[in-house]
Scaffold this motif. Structure first.
Motif, PDB file in Angstrom:
ATOM      1  N   ILE A 172      36.597  29.312  41.297  1.00  0.00           N
ATOM      2  CA  ILE A 172      36.571  30.713  40.855  1.00  0.00           C
ATOM      3  C   ILE A 172      37.432  30.891  39.617  1.00  0.00           C
ATOM      4  O   ILE A 172      37.030  31.545  38.641  1.00  0.00           O
ATOM      5  CB  ILE A 172      37.046  31.632  41.990  1.00  0.00           C
ATOM      6  N   ALA A 195      36.023  31.989  35.784  1.00  0.00           N
ATOM      7  CA  ALA A 195      36.574  33.173  35.110  1.00  0.00           C
ATOM      8  C   ALA A 195      37.310  32.794  33.828  1.00  0.00           C
ATOM      9  O   ALA A 195      37.263  33.526  32.833  1.00  0.00           O
ATOM     10  CB  ALA A 195      37.517  33.916  36.062  1.00  0.00           C
ATOM     11  N   TYR A 255      42.913  34.924  43.029  1.00  0.00           N
ATOM     12  CA  TYR A 255      42.055  34.804  44.203  1.00  0.00           C
ATOM     13  C   TYR A 255      42.792  34.249  45.405  1.00  0.00           C
ATOM     14  O   TYR A 255      42.730  34.828  46.507  1.00  0.00           O
ATOM     15  CB  TYR A 255      40.857  33.926  43.885  1.00  0.00           C
ATOM     16  N   ALA A 263      43.201  36.404  48.710  1.00  0.00           N
ATOM     17  CA  ALA A 263      42.361  35.999  49.835  1.00  0.00           C
ATOM     18  C   ALA A 263      43.201  35.599  51.033  1.00  0.00           C
ATOM     19  O   ALA A 263      42.833  35.864  52.185  1.00  0.00           O
ATOM     20  CB  ALA A 263      41.444  34.850  49.402  1.00  0.00           C
ATOM     21  N   PRO A 313      38.749  37.617  51.070  1.00  0.00           N
ATOM     22  CA  PRO A 313      38.092  37.298  49.801  1.00  0.00           C
ATOM     23  C   PRO A 313      37.865  38.504  48.901  1.00  0.00           C
ATOM     24  O   PRO A 313      37.966  38.389  47.680  1.00  0.00           O
ATOM     25  CB  PRO A 313      36.757  36.688  50.244  1.00  0.00           C
ATOM     26  N   ALA A 314      37.555  39.678  49.492  1.00  0.00           N
ATOM     27  CA  ALA A 314      37.294  40.848  48.655  1.00  0.00           C
ATOM     28  C   ALA A 314      38.523  41.209  47.833  1.00  0.00           C
ATOM     29  O   ALA A 314      38.430  41.510  46.633  1.00  0.00           O
ATOM     30  CB  ALA A 314      36.871  42.030  49.527  1.00  0.00           C
ATOM     31  N   PHE A 324      38.942  38.723  44.956  1.00  0.00           N
ATOM     32  CA  PHE A 324      38.087  38.979  43.799  1.00  0.00           C
ATOM     33  C   PHE A 324      38.586  40.174  42.998  1.00  0.00           C
ATOM     34  O   PHE A 324      38.497  40.181  41.769  1.00  0.00           O
ATOM     35  CB  PHE A 324      36.646  39.204  44.254  1.00  0.00           C
ATOM     36  N   ARG A 325      39.112  41.200  43.695  1.00  0.00           N
ATOM     37  CA  ARG A 325      39.655  42.347  42.973  1.00  0.00           C
ATOM     38  C   ARG A 325      40.851  41.942  42.122  1.00  0.00           C
ATOM     39  O   ARG A 325      41.018  42.412  40.995  1.00  0.00           O
ATOM     40  CB  ARG A 325      40.042  43.453  43.963  1.00  0.00           C
ATOM     41  N   VAL A 383      41.378  38.950  40.910  1.00  0.00           N
ATOM     42  CA  VAL A 383      40.850  38.154  39.792  1.00  0.00           C
ATOM     43  C   VAL A 383      40.364  39.081  38.681  1.00  0.00           C
ATOM     44  O   VAL A 383      40.643  38.849  37.492  1.00  0.00           O
ATOM     45  CB  VAL A 383      39.702  37.234  40.265  1.00  0.00           C
ATOM     46  N   PHE A 384      39.669  40.139  39.055  1.00  0.00           N
ATOM     47  CA  PHE A 384      39.165  41.090  38.078  1.00  0.00           C
ATOM     48  C   PHE A 384      40.313  41.776  37.337  1.00  0.00           C
ATOM     49  O   PHE A 384      40.288  41.939  36.108  1.00  0.00           O
ATOM     50  CB  PHE A 384      38.276  42.128  38.767  1.00  0.00           C
TER      51      PHE A 384
END
Length: 494
Positions: free
Chosen positions: A85, A89, A210, A214, A219-220, A223-224, A226-227
């Motif tokens: 991941i 990115a 991540y 996580a 995991p959600a 990802f947030r 990471v964003f």
């Protein structure tokens, strides 16, 4: 350009200085057909000795070993999922950043192998060395009871900027003739910094983003995070590493085009020191914010310091690109006066727009072979301008280097003449002519011939005059070193 007219300190100035009394050119001949088989000439190749082969093999093995080491370290610390991941990115902004640096280098593109070398050096060698030194320093600070945040302020700027610059420095030492100036320094150091930032971003996006999210919330959340890190670290401040290392690039570029040994040492040292100071200041800002809780420090640091430096460097790079792009107009008139080139040919090299127009014209009159020949012609002419500029600057101090430069100049002139045969004189809409260093001798469709002065502004964006016969075995002395001589070359003889 008429010899008695002056229009300003630009290309026209130099075109006005043509030797009077040039002998008449040989009888006009029909356009030369392209060489049989449509084979394009090749640029002179550099011979590799066994020492260079061993050095090249050593560098490749070093980069490969560091790549394996970084893959092992990141994989062990992050895990496979977080590593993938973070990798995806981190790669997303790389094509945009690389394209920006390649855009700076369009006049005289550097060999792809050197660009890949700098990127790989920053991505693997620099990150491996920096990670090892930073972790060691952090452990020492912890043992001494000092804040580990000091690593980012006192240690990381030093080791990261030094190792990022080592790859371009090696190119400067062993491939100095591949450096055309500051633009090349910005490109080589910029790509090294982009490679470094990519691998560093894998750690931040995959680990602090991540993996941390996580592990704690699922995991959600990973990802947030990471964003969020992608927005702040890459979209907003992705210019940081290239900006720091560009300071070193400026110093290396200055050193590459000077004959003064003191400048050759002091310019890169000053650029590297400035890069370290800028990097340390960048890392100090969030450290102070975290220690004091005053967000205003961050705002003042970004708005008052880093952002102006960034836009100042962008403006400098754009100006420098245009200035170096006009190098052909400053140096190739020497060859115009000697009869090797014509004014429209030099004018066609003065900007990217004119170069593009020349390629379109070459494709129209010579097909795909003409287009490829025009590209080769433009590259050879730019290399010739760099070579002439180096002669004027006195970059070659040894007799062997000067002999090599003279030989390379002759090879480039021969390559230019060979490329020209694919397109010059093949346009039915243009008169057939010969440039003798002062005037055009044209033959018109009705069979008449007459001499015509060069126009006041040679803006024709395509080379339209037929070159003299193929190069003789003994052509005029191909170069002088230092300032141009008092008496310019005479036109070459058939």
């Amino acid at each position: 350009m008429r010899p008695d007219q002056w229009t300003g300190d630009d290309y026209a100035d130099r075109m006005a200085d043509t030797p009077p009394g040039s002998p008449a050119p040989p009888p006009l001949a029909p356009a030369l057909p392209p060489p049989s088989g449509g084979a394009l000439p090749r640029m002179p190749l550099r011979r590799l000795g066994w020492r260079r082969i061993l050095a090249l093999a050593g560098v490749v093995l070093l980069i490969a070993a560091c790549a394996v080491y970084m893959l092992f370290v990141l994989g062990s610390n992050l895990g496979l999922e977080a590593l993938l991941i973070g990798l995806v990115a981190a790669i997303l902004p790389v094509p945009v950043l690389v394209a920006c640096f390649l855009w700076l280098d369009r006049y005289e593109p550097e060999p792809l192998k050197y660009l890949i070398f700098c990127f790989a050096w920053g991505a693997f060698v620099s990150t491996a060395a920096s990670l090892t030194v930073n972790e060691t320093a952090a452990g020492l600070f912890k043992d001494w009871g000092l804040p580990q945040a000091l690593t980012g302020v006192l240690v990381a700027p030093f080791i990261e900027e030094l190792t990022k610059a080592l790859g371009p420095i090696l190119l400067l030492v062993f491939r100095r003739r591949e450096w055309s100036g500051i633009t090349d320094g910005l490109v080589y150091c910029g790509l090294s910094a982009v490679g470094f930032a990519m691998v560093e971003n894998i750690l931040y996006l995959g680990g602090y983003g991540y993996a941390t999210g996580a592990d704690q919330w699922g995991p959600a959340t990973g990802f947030r995070q990471v964003f969020a890190i992608f927005i702040t670290r890459i979209l907003l401040f992705g210019f940081a590493h290239p900006l720091f290392t560009s300071m070193t690039g400026v110093g290396l570029g200055i050193a590459a085009r000077t004959a003064d040994r003191r400048v050759r040492f002091l310019a890169p040292a000053a650029g590297l020191l400035l890069a370290m100071m800028l990097h340390g200041t960048w890392n100090l800002i969030p450290t102070l914010v975290q220690a004091t809780g005053e967000l205003v420090i961050f705002m003042y640091g970004m708005v008052a310091l880093m952002v102006p430096i960034f836009f100042g460097m962008v403006g400098f790079a754009v100006w420098l690109r245009a200035w170096e792009g006009r190098l052909t107009e400053r140096t190739l008139p020497d060859y115009v006066r000697a009869g090797w080139l014509s004014p429209p040919e030099v004018a066609a090299l003065g900007s990217l727009g004119r170069r593009h127009a020349a390629r379109l014209w070459a494709r129209r009159v010579g097909g795909d072979a003409g287009l490829r020949a025009m590209r080769g012609y433009q590259f050879a002419a730019t290399r010739l301008a760099l070579l002439r500029d180096g002669m004027r600057r006195g970059l070659d101090r040894k007799a062997a280097d000067r002999e090599r430069t003279v030989r390379e100049e002759r090879e480039l002139l021969e390559a230019i003449a060979a490329y020209r045969a694919f397109f010059v004189g093949r346009d039915p809409q243009a008169p057939v002519g010969v440039w003798d260093g002062q005037r055009y001798h044209l033959r018109f469709p009705d069979g008449s011939q007459r001499a015509v002065d060069a126009p006041d502004s040679p803006v024709v964006p395509i080379p339209v005059v037929l070159a003299p016969p193929p190069l003789p075995a003994a052509h005029p002395p191909p170069g002088w070193y230092g300032p141009p001589p008092a008496v310019p070359w005479g036109p070459r003889q058939p």
